[in-house]
Design a protein around this motif. Structure first.
Motif, PDB file in Angstrom:
ATOM      1  N   LYS A  20       2.574  -4.764  12.969  1.00 38.77           N
ATOM      2  CA  LYS A  20       4.094  -5.465  13.125  1.00 38.77           C
ATOM      3  C   LYS A  20       5.234  -4.516  13.350  1.00 38.77           C
ATOM      4  CE  LYS A  20       3.142  -9.460  10.308  1.00 38.77           C
ATOM      5  NZ  LYS A  20       3.395 -10.421   9.166  1.00 38.77           N
ATOM      6  N   GLY A  21       4.843  -3.278  13.534  1.00 35.58           N
ATOM      7  CA  GLY A  21       5.876  -2.218  13.601  1.00 35.58           C
ATOM      8  C   GLY A  21       6.871  -1.938  12.594  1.00 35.58           C
ATOM      9  N   GLU A  22       6.493  -2.313  11.479  1.00 30.49           N
ATOM     10  CA  GLU A  22       7.499  -1.916  10.266  1.00 30.49           C
ATOM     11  C   GLU A  22       7.377  -0.509   9.774  1.00 30.49           C
ATOM     12  OE1 GLU A  22       6.898  -5.010   7.212  1.00 30.49           O
ATOM     13  OE2 GLU A  22       6.997  -6.544   8.501  1.00 30.49           O
ATOM     14  N   GLU A  23       8.442   0.006   9.308  1.00 28.74           N
ATOM     15  CA  GLU A  23       8.596   1.202   8.731  1.00 28.74           C
ATOM     16  C   GLU A  23       7.958   1.265   7.193  1.00 28.74           C
ATOM     17  OE1 GLU A  23       9.717   3.894   9.751  1.00 28.74           O
ATOM     18  OE2 GLU A  23       9.921   3.268  11.881  1.00 28.74           O
ATOM     19  N   LEU A  24       7.087   2.304   7.020  1.00 22.16           N
ATOM     20  CA  LEU A  24       6.485   2.144   5.721  1.00 22.16           C
ATOM     21  C   LEU A  24       6.200   3.864   5.367  1.00 22.16           C
ATOM     22  CD1 LEU A  24       5.058   0.417   3.839  1.00 22.16           C
ATOM     23  CD2 LEU A  24       2.829   0.904   5.112  1.00 22.16           C
ATOM     24  N   ASP A  25       6.689   3.961   4.149  1.00 24.30           N
ATOM     25  CA  ASP A  25       6.426   5.146   3.401  1.00 24.30           C
ATOM     26  C   ASP A  25       4.995   5.445   3.026  1.00 24.30           C
ATOM     27  OD1 ASP A  25       6.852   7.429   2.113  1.00 24.30           O
ATOM     28  OD2 ASP A  25       8.245   6.920   0.698  1.00 24.30           O
TER      29      ASP A  25
ATOM     30  N   THR B 238       2.690  -0.305  -2.053  1.00 26.54           N
ATOM     31  CA  THR B 238       2.900  -1.314  -1.180  1.00 26.54           C
ATOM     32  C   THR B 238       1.883  -2.249  -0.962  1.00 26.54           C
ATOM     33  OG1 THR B 238       4.645   0.318   0.195  1.00 26.54           O
ATOM     34  CG2 THR B 238       3.809  -1.907   1.177  1.00 26.54           C
ATOM     35  N   TRP B 239       0.766  -1.731  -1.219  1.00 26.00           N
ATOM     36  CA  TRP B 239      -0.523  -2.477  -0.791  1.00 26.00           C
ATOM     37  C   TRP B 239      -0.580  -3.504  -2.189  1.00 26.00           C
ATOM     38  CZ3 TRP B 239      -4.626  -2.665   2.672  1.00 26.00           C
ATOM     39  CH2 TRP B 239      -5.648  -3.174   2.105  1.00 26.00           C
ATOM     40  N   GLU B 240      -0.476  -2.896  -3.361  1.00 25.43           N
ATOM     41  CA  GLU B 240      -0.574  -3.777  -4.306  1.00 25.43           C
ATOM     42  C   GLU B 240       0.853  -5.050  -4.437  1.00 25.43           C
ATOM     43  OE1 GLU B 240      -2.400  -4.330  -6.835  1.00 25.43           O
ATOM     44  OE2 GLU B 240      -3.785  -2.775  -6.029  1.00 25.43           O
ATOM     45  N   GLU B 241       1.794  -4.565  -3.963  1.00 31.92           N
ATOM     46  CA  GLU B 241       2.761  -5.516  -3.641  1.00 31.92           C
ATOM     47  C   GLU B 241       2.784  -6.410  -2.799  1.00 31.92           C
ATOM     48  OE1 GLU B 241       6.275  -3.084  -2.561  1.00 31.92           O
ATOM     49  OE2 GLU B 241       6.426  -2.317  -4.620  1.00 31.92           O
ATOM     50  N   LEU B 242       2.028  -6.139  -1.551  1.00 29.61           N
ATOM     51  CA  LEU B 242       1.717  -7.256  -0.428  1.00 29.61           C
ATOM     52  C   LEU B 242       0.319  -7.960  -1.353  1.00 29.61           C
ATOM     53  CD1 LEU B 242       1.516  -4.956   2.443  1.00 29.61           C
ATOM     54  CD2 LEU B 242       3.136  -6.975   2.062  1.00 29.61           C
TER      55      LEU B 242
ATOM     56  N   GLN C 167      -6.084   1.463 -14.984  1.00 28.37           N
ATOM     57  CA  GLN C 167      -5.085   2.393 -15.182  1.00 28.37           C
ATOM     58  C   GLN C 167      -4.342   2.689 -13.915  1.00 28.37           C
ATOM     59  OE1 GLN C 167      -7.329   5.776 -17.001  1.00 28.37           O
ATOM     60  NE2 GLN C 167      -7.997   4.745 -18.674  1.00 28.37           N
ATOM     61  N   LYS C 168      -4.923   2.821 -12.849  1.00 34.27           N
ATOM     62  CA  LYS C 168      -4.380   2.967 -11.647  1.00 34.27           C
ATOM     63  C   LYS C 168      -3.075   1.974 -11.149  1.00 34.27           C
ATOM     64  CE  LYS C 168      -7.736   5.754  -9.047  1.00 34.27           C
ATOM     65  NZ  LYS C 168      -8.778   5.627  -7.753  1.00 34.27           N
ATOM     66  N   LYS C 169      -3.637   0.709 -11.353  1.00 28.82           N
ATOM     67  CA  LYS C 169      -2.566  -0.519 -11.394  1.00 28.82           C
ATOM     68  C   LYS C 169      -1.340  -0.282 -12.126  1.00 28.82           C
ATOM     69  CE  LYS C 169      -5.771  -4.005  -9.573  1.00 28.82           C
ATOM     70  NZ  LYS C 169      -5.131  -4.232  -8.221  1.00 28.82           N
ATOM     71  N   ALA C 170      -1.693   0.142 -13.535  1.00 26.89           N
ATOM     72  CA  ALA C 170      -0.354   0.389 -14.464  1.00 26.89           C
ATOM     73  C   ALA C 170       0.237   1.467 -13.929  1.00 26.89           C
ATOM     74  CB  ALA C 170      -1.070   0.456 -15.732  1.00 26.89           C
ATOM     75  N   ALA C 171      -0.087   2.587 -13.438  1.00 29.11           N
ATOM     76  CA  ALA C 171       0.525   3.811 -13.205  1.00 29.11           C
ATOM     77  C   ALA C 171       1.373   3.609 -11.888  1.00 29.11           C
ATOM     78  CB  ALA C 171      -0.765   4.959 -12.683  1.00 29.11           C
ATOM     79  N   LEU C 172       1.046   2.683 -10.944  1.00 29.35           N
ATOM     80  CA  LEU C 172       1.781   2.478  -9.854  1.00 29.35           C
ATOM     81  C   LEU C 172       3.092   2.053 -10.036  1.00 29.35           C
ATOM     82  CD1 LEU C 172      -0.904   0.904  -7.354  1.00 29.35           C
ATOM     83  CD2 LEU C 172       0.058   2.760  -7.271  1.00 29.35           C
ATOM     84  N   VAL C 173       3.393   1.243 -11.415  1.00 24.38           N
ATOM     85  CA  VAL C 173       4.547   0.857 -11.814  1.00 24.38           C
ATOM     86  C   VAL C 173       5.278   1.740 -12.726  1.00 24.38           C
ATOM     87  CG1 VAL C 173       4.116  -1.611 -11.130  1.00 24.38           C
ATOM     88  CG2 VAL C 173       3.520  -0.682 -13.290  1.00 24.38           C
TER      89      VAL C 173
END
Length: 482
Positions: free
Chosen positions: A327-332, A339-343, A374-380
């Motif tokens: 979609k051509g969106e800007e992504l860090d 971002t993957w987890e949020e989506l 642990q990885k999911k918790a670390a993302l926040v």
């Protein structure tokens, strides 16, 4: 905005251009030819004035960009009034610029009129004496790399301009056909005096004696030998195995009876990857693919889902989770996992982080599950600041386990041991080391050293059960040096 009339010039013989096409070409003062490289242009010069667009081919790096530039040019020129755009053959057969112009015209409310002439495909089948009603697939040589090749139907491949392109086409086709598959090089189809055809084996396609130019195409008849090289082939075979005349074992399988096989095949693939064994990887990937197709076949029979629905689901998921690509969106990219987890949470309709933690399969191997949690918790941000704190936590959990053991609190030992293991998984994560791989490596090392001990004992005509621990420990220390 003026009207754009898109005219087909036919396959190349002047007798095959339609009267309607000739009439509109002769009556228009603004005629644009996509290319002047067409056999009837010499005769057309006597009757019409035109502008050729061959110069666009010199200004772009690939054909897709050329076609886009031409389409934009034609749309822009229509602002000055009606015009005629002429292309070889039939406007709707293998003419990428036409589809691009139509798409742009629809967006800008520009009227389009298509005036047809015979297509080169019609001329080609007429010349070869083949009935296209039996089915065929039309491919562009420049797009063949990502094209679906079906050996069960005939094919026509266009734009084989030179031997280099012919060589690329040959290499692609040899992934699906036998080297001796008969193919036909067709030049100038439908043009009297220029028509020629030559049947050769596929492996001979790019030899020096074969001629190619801008009027060259390739015809490949349906293969007499069945090729098994697509997921669809697997689907057909599994369907046969599950049919009334199929295999009794395959017919009685269910999702439940097959679920462990999926896990088993996945682990066998992991083993092949660890062994860096390409042949084994091919085999195990095939076994894993079979499990997927098998479950899809059962789902289809039960009326719940099929392979197409599964494929559609993963395609939509990949597109949704990669908005920066599709979609051509800007992504860090430094925050890609977050971002993957949020989506994923939006996709699953989850309202809390805990929902995502609970979604992790309960039967996932414990070390893997602990790592994912642990990885999911670390993302926040719920994580240790530095690795020294993690080492301190490991020491703390070890001391608590030791204390419970010394106190004889059997009911708490399991809990404290779990805390210690969880903290070690945390340490592995900070060390950027997969705890599963680390433990597997140590287990294999243990087996190797244990084998050394046993072989040493057997060489001395002794059994391990008859040896003292001190004797075995001595051999263990020797094994560590091997």
């Amino acid at each position: 905005m003026g009207k754009i009339s898109i005219v087909g010039l036919g396959p190349g013989d002047y007798s095959l251009i339609s009267k309607g096409a000739l009439d509109i070409l002769e009556s228009s003062s603004r005629v644009y030819l996509r290319t002047e490289k067409h056999p009837i242009v010499e005769k057309l010069k006597e009757k019409i004035k035109y502008t050729n667009l061959d110069y666009f081919y010199e200004g772009e790096d690939n054909f897709e960009e050329v076609y886009k530039s031409i389409a934009n040019f034609i749309i822009d020129q229509s602002k000055a009034g009606d015009l005629v755009y002429a292309v070889p053959g039939h406007p709707r057969v293998a003419e990428r610029t036409v589809s691009l112009i139509e798409s742009l015209a629809n967006k800008n409310n520009i009227e389009i009129d298509i005036v047809a002439s015979m297509s080169f495909v019609d001329a080609m089948f007429n010349y070869l004496g083949v009935d296209p009603a039996n089915g065929f697939r039309l491919l562009d040589a420049f797009e063949i790399e990502n094209a679906y090749i079906d050996t069960n139907t005939s094919m026509v491949i266009t734009q084989i301009y030179d031997r280099f392109i012919a060589s690329n086409v040959k290499l692609k086709l040899m992934e699906y056909y036998d080297y001796d598959q008969e193919v036909c090089i067709v030049n100038g189809a439908g043009i009297k005096g220029l028509e020629s055809k030559k049947y050769v084996q596929l492996c001979e396609l790019d030899r020096n004696e074969n001629f190619f130019d801008y009027l060259s195409s390739l015809y490949i008849p349906k293969s007499s030998k069945k090729g098994y090289n697509t997921v669809h082939d697997v689907e057909i075979i599994v369907n046969t195995l599950r049919s009334p005349s199929g295999c009794d074992w395959d017919k009685k399988q269910t999702h439940q009876s097959l679920k462990n096989a999926v896990i088993e095949e996945a682990y066998e693939l992991c083993n092949a990857i660890d062994n860096d064994d390409i042949d084994e990887m091919i085999e195990e990937l095939g076994d894993l693919l079979l499990q997927i197709v098998f479950h899809c076949q059962i789902g289809k029979e039960e009326g719940y889902f099929d392979l197409r629905e599964v494929a559609s689901g993963i395609c939509k998921k990949l597109i949704y989770r990669h908005p920066h690509v599709f979609k051509g969106e800007e992504l860090d990219m430094n925050k890609f996992e977050q971002t993957w987890e949020e989506l994923k949470r939006k996709e699953k309709g989850e309202t809390t982080i805990t929902d995502g933690l609970k979604r992790i399969p309960i039967h996932l191997p414990a070390l893997m599950k602990a790592t994912k949690v642990q990885k999911k918790a670390a993302l926040v941000g719920f994580d240790w600041d530095n690795i020294s704190d993690v080492f301190k936590k490991v020491e703390e959990e070890y001391k608590e386990l030791l204390d419970e053991y010394k106190a004889g609190n059997i009911k708490y030992i399991k809990e404290e041991l779990g805390d210690l293991l969880f903290s070690i998984v945390n340490l592995a994560r900070f060390l950027d080391t997969d705890p599963v791989e680390a433990l597997d490596s140590t287990t294999q090392k243990f087996i190797k050293r244990f084998e050394f001990i046993e072989q040493a004992a057997l060489s001395g005509n002794r059994q391990l059960k008859d040896m003292t621990l001190e004797e075995m420990d001595e051999l263990w220390n020797k094994a560590k040096k091997v």
